[in-house]
Each structure stands twice: as C-alpha cells, then as structure tokens.
Scaffold this motif. Structure first.
Motif, short mmCIF file in Angstrom:
data_model
loop_
_atom_site.label_atom_id
_atom_site.label_comp_id
_atom_site.label_asym_id
_atom_site.label_seq_id
_atom_site.Cartn_x
_atom_site.Cartn_y
_atom_site.Cartn_z
N ALA A 160 -3.37 0.00 -2.16
CA ALA A 160 -3.90 0.55 -3.41
C ALA A 160 -2.93 1.59 -3.96
O ALA A 160 -2.53 2.52 -3.26
N GLY A 161 -2.54 1.42 -5.22
CA GLY A 161 -1.63 2.35 -5.88
C GLY A 161 -0.17 2.13 -5.58
O GLY A 161 0.69 2.78 -6.19
N ALA A 162 0.15 1.22 -4.65
CA ALA A 162 1.55 0.98 -4.30
C ALA A 162 2.20 0.04 -5.31
O ALA A 162 1.52 -0.63 -6.10
N SER A 163 3.52 -0.03 -5.29
CA SER A 163 4.25 -0.87 -6.23
C SER A 163 5.45 -1.52 -5.56
O SER A 163 5.89 -1.08 -4.49
N THR A 164 5.95 -2.56 -6.18
CA THR A 164 7.16 -3.23 -5.76
C THR A 164 7.90 -3.68 -7.01
O THR A 164 7.38 -3.53 -8.13
N THR A 165 9.08 -4.22 -6.86
CA THR A 165 9.85 -4.65 -8.02
C THR A 165 10.46 -6.02 -7.79
O THR A 165 10.68 -6.43 -6.65
N PHE A 166 10.71 -6.72 -8.89
CA PHE A 166 11.59 -7.88 -8.87
C PHE A 166 12.51 -7.76 -10.07
O PHE A 166 12.28 -6.96 -10.98
N GLY A 167 13.57 -8.55 -10.07
CA GLY A 167 14.53 -8.47 -11.17
C GLY A 167 15.16 -9.81 -11.42
O GLY A 167 15.05 -10.74 -10.62
N ASN A 178 6.73 -9.20 -0.05
CA ASN A 178 6.15 -8.18 -0.94
C ASN A 178 4.84 -8.62 -1.56
O ASN A 178 4.45 -8.12 -2.61
N ALA A 179 4.14 -9.57 -0.91
CA ALA A 179 2.86 -10.04 -1.45
C ALA A 179 1.78 -8.99 -1.31
O ALA A 179 0.95 -8.80 -2.20
N THR A 180 1.75 -8.29 -0.19
CA THR A 180 0.69 -7.32 0.09
C THR A 180 1.08 -5.95 -0.44
O THR A 180 2.15 -5.43 -0.12
N LEU A 181 0.19 -5.37 -1.24
CA LEU A 181 0.40 -4.03 -1.78
C LEU A 181 -0.83 -3.18 -1.50
O LEU A 181 -1.95 -3.60 -1.79
#
Length: 447
Positions: A419-426, A414-417
C-alpha cells in the motif's frame, strides 16, 4: 561565466583555467585567506540538457559535495569548500598539478604492470576509506584518476561528474565517455553501490594494462552498453598476479567481487611480491560490509538520489530490449511519484514523464503507485500512442500494441506493491517528427 582575476565568495581569486567539461570550468585560484593554491570548479551546465536540468544537476552536485567533503585521504582529492557566488555554485578543492590517467593513456596506450599495480594500490586505498564512510564514487574511470609527476595517484570527483552529467550526456541524449567502465549491474539499470566501484576500478586498471577496456570499444554507445550488460569480460592477455587481481575485480556477479578493503590488500600483495590472499567465500564479507555500513549508505543514496537518476536514467534509456521483451529488474521504490496522470482511480495510479528527447525519438519513465490500502498483486497501464510513434524498447514490464493502444503489464518481479508503494517502467519511442512532448492520459488497473 567567471573571468581570470575575479574574486569568488570574497576569498578565492581566479588565476587561469586548467580544465573544462560539460559540468563547467575548473580554475586554478588562490585562497587569499589561507594563502594557498586551490582548484575552483565552477558548476555550469551542458546546453544539451537545458538550463533547468543543468541548474538541478548543479544543486545536486552541491549537496553531494557537502556530503563527501568529510572524506580526507592522501590519495583522494579533497573538497575544501562549497560556495555560491552571484547565484552560481562553486566547489573549492585541493589543487594537484597532474595529468589524468586518461590523458596519459592517449600518449602511451598502456602502462607497465608495476605502475598499474601502484596506481591500483593508491586509488583502492582511498576508495576503501570512502566506502567505510558510506560514500560510493559511482564514476571510477581513467579521467578521474589524477597522476602527479612524483608518482602520487589520487581519485577525484566523488559523484560530482556523474551528478552534473560530465562526460555522460551528449546532444543526442546518449551515454558517452564512461559506458566502457560501468559494471554490468549498473548497465542493466541497477543502483551503483560499493561492488560497482570495485568493478569500475578493475575496468580502469584493465584499460591501463591491456590497452582497451574489458568489454572492448565501440563507437555506438548503445551497442557498448548492451555488451557490458550481457557479455563477459575479454580475458586479459597478461599473466601473473596483477591479471589475477583484475579478474577478481571484474566478476560479473557483484557478490563474487572482493570488497574495496580486500582490493587494497590484493594490490599490497602484488606490489610487495607476496602471494595473493585466497578469494573469500562468496557472499560472506560482502554481506557483512553492507550490514555494517547500511545506515550511512542509505544516507548517501537519499542525498544522491537525484544525481543517480540523472545519470542512470540515460543509461537505462539507452539499453533497448526486443519488442515485447521483459527487462532486467530494478528496485521497487516507496518514494512519492510525480503527480498522477491517470484518468480514473482503479486501484493504482500512473504518471508519465518524458525524461529525454531528440529529433525523431524520446524516452519516457512511467511511475505506477498502489493507491489502495492493501497490497496489490498485479497492474496494467494503458494509453493511446500518437500517430506515427513506435515503441522500440521497454524495460521493467511487458507490452502489447493493438492499433494505437499500448498496454504495459507488470514484470514478474514488480507485480506486488505494498500500500502506497510505487515502481517504474520506461521505454524508448521513435517518431518521424516531434519529440513526444505531449503527455497522454493513462489508465492504470489492478489485476
């Protein structure tokens, strides 16, 4: 709370309670307009998750019920109507005098192979039709397989119990009741799709045949989830074609499992004493099924996104990894994240949300969003950990702690995002007291 004799939505007269769970109460009722007996499910809420969460879960359940009400199959409980009465949501469903497979197995422990195969044929037939309509059940367990005295089996609660937290969230915030029937990919935090239903059906029937779920049992739900996520199925003691069918359903790799339509064909062969069809080549028909039904599946996932997050957020939160470890991958989302709580615009933004808490601990989800107009190839989030708090497990990233400063770096996947995209961690944090209700200020940097 409704009472016996009450008229719901000007049409459904409640008779007597026939069931109760975390999602609310199920009533036998009479439809006075059509003069027929129905089951009315009053969607309440579990006090353990709170009124606000319960209200949201009920509304998600209503939206999903409207979506799945189009399913009509002789081996699926039909949703007749979705109504509101005095501000409370109700589902009106087909009434089937029956016992659940779970209740039956409390008395008998196991069922004969012929009975298991007949149940498998009926339920897989209904699920195959649901999958053809783009509907994923997401909670195939013995509790949701209803058995009438006539031998008819029907699958109930397409996504309803998962959406409302029925049998899912306990007062401590952990999974209870259904972890033993989850597929490995769902236990690892991935989306529940068609192959997950196949695995859960295999787990349900394995329990009926073998007397225990395929990963065994454990009073500790976290230990059980870890076992589902990491270990292999206990080989069945039984031999013969039914055991072979269950082995195919319980493949760890989702692409190696048959489609639900193929599962129905397998059970037809078992019940008719015919040779089993050979396993299909890996990735062939399963890939074709996803391509054929991709638009409808996306529609289901969008409509049910809140329901999935409610259930899987708890599942993910209970799967701990060693300190500093990297977790299993989860999909990168382009959906707008919650309001950012970052202190500065450094190319990315991060928001912090406590998704679950209990005395002495809490669970957090952090959303990282690319605020730039071009792609980013790495990110890092930093904040100050309150005194006495200790992170004991993190997923979807790696972390370090220097004094009271926590730094979380992206995982490889999930390093590459864009423009405007998102990811999550918890992560899970433990503390001697308190519940981690305060949101810290986060600093998000691109790397």
């Amino acid at each position: 709370m409704s009472d016996a004799g009450q008229l719901i939505a000007g049409r459904y007269r409640l008779d007597g309670r026939i069931g109760q769970g975390a999602m609310g109460v199920v009533w036998r009722a009479r439809d006075e307009r059509l003069d027929r007996v129905v089951a009315v499910k009053q969607l309440g809420y579990d006090p353990a998750i709170g009124q606000a969460a319960g209200d949201q879960a009920s509304q998600r359940a209503l939206r999903e019920a409207r979506l799945t009400a189009r399913l009509r199959h002789p081996h699926a409980i039909t949703v007749h109507d979705v109504v509101e009465h005095d501000g409370e949501p109700y589902l009106v469903m087909e009434y089937l005098p029956s016992r659940s497979l779970a209740d039956l197995l409390l008395d008998r422990e196991t069922l004969p192979a012929d009975d298991v195969a007949r149940i498998g044929l009926q339920v897989s037939s209904a699920l195959a039709t649901a999958h053809a309509e783009g509907i994923v059940h997401r909670d195939v367990t013995p509790a949701n397989v209803l058995l009438a005295d006539s031998g008819v089996a029907k699958i109930a609660d397409f996504g309803i119990s998962r959406a409302t937290g029925e049998g899912t969230v306990t007062g401590g915030g952990f999974i209870a009741g259904t972890p033993a029937y989850l597929s490995p990919e769902v236990a690892n935090g991935r989306e529940a799709g068609f192959p997950a239903d196949v695995f859960s059906l295999g787990s349900t029937l394995y329990r009926a045949l073998e007397g225990t779920p395929p990963f065994g049992t454990d009073d500790n739900p976290i230990a059980l989830l870890l076992r589902v996520a990491r270990e292999d199925v206990i080989p069945p003691r039984h031999e013969g074609p039914l055991a072979e069918v269950l082995t195919r359903l319980l493949q760890r790799d989702p692409d190696a499992r048959p489609s639900m339509a193929e599962v129905r064909q397998l059970f037809e062969a078992v019940t008719e004493n015919r040779p089993l069809p050979p396993p299909r080549p890996r990735g062939h028909l399963g890939t074709r099924l996803l391509k054929v039904h991709r638009p409808r599946w996306r529609l289901v996932l969008v409509a049910a996104a809140g329901a999935v997050l409610l259930a899987l957020g708890v599942v993910i939160g209970t799967i701990l990894v060693p300190d500093g470890g990297t977790s299993v991958a989860a999909p990168v989302s382009s959906a707008p994240p919650p309001a950012p709580t970052t202190t500065a615009d450094l190319g990315c933004a991060a928001s912090y949300e406590v998704t679950n808490s209990w005395p002495g601990g809490y669970q957090v989800q952090v959303t990282v969003r690319n605020d730039r107009t071009d792609d980013l190839s790495g990110w890092s989030v930093r904040w100050t950990l309150p005194d006495g708090h200790h992170i004991t497990g993190l997923w979807n990233g790696t972390y370090t702690v220097d004094g009271s400063t926590v730094t979380v770096d992206n995982a490889g996947w999930n390093a590459t995002l864009d423009a405007g995209a998102s990811t999550t961690f918890g992560f899970i944090a433990l503390t001697g007291n308190g519940t981690g209700a305060d949101r810290p200020q986060l600093t998000c940097r691109t790397v």
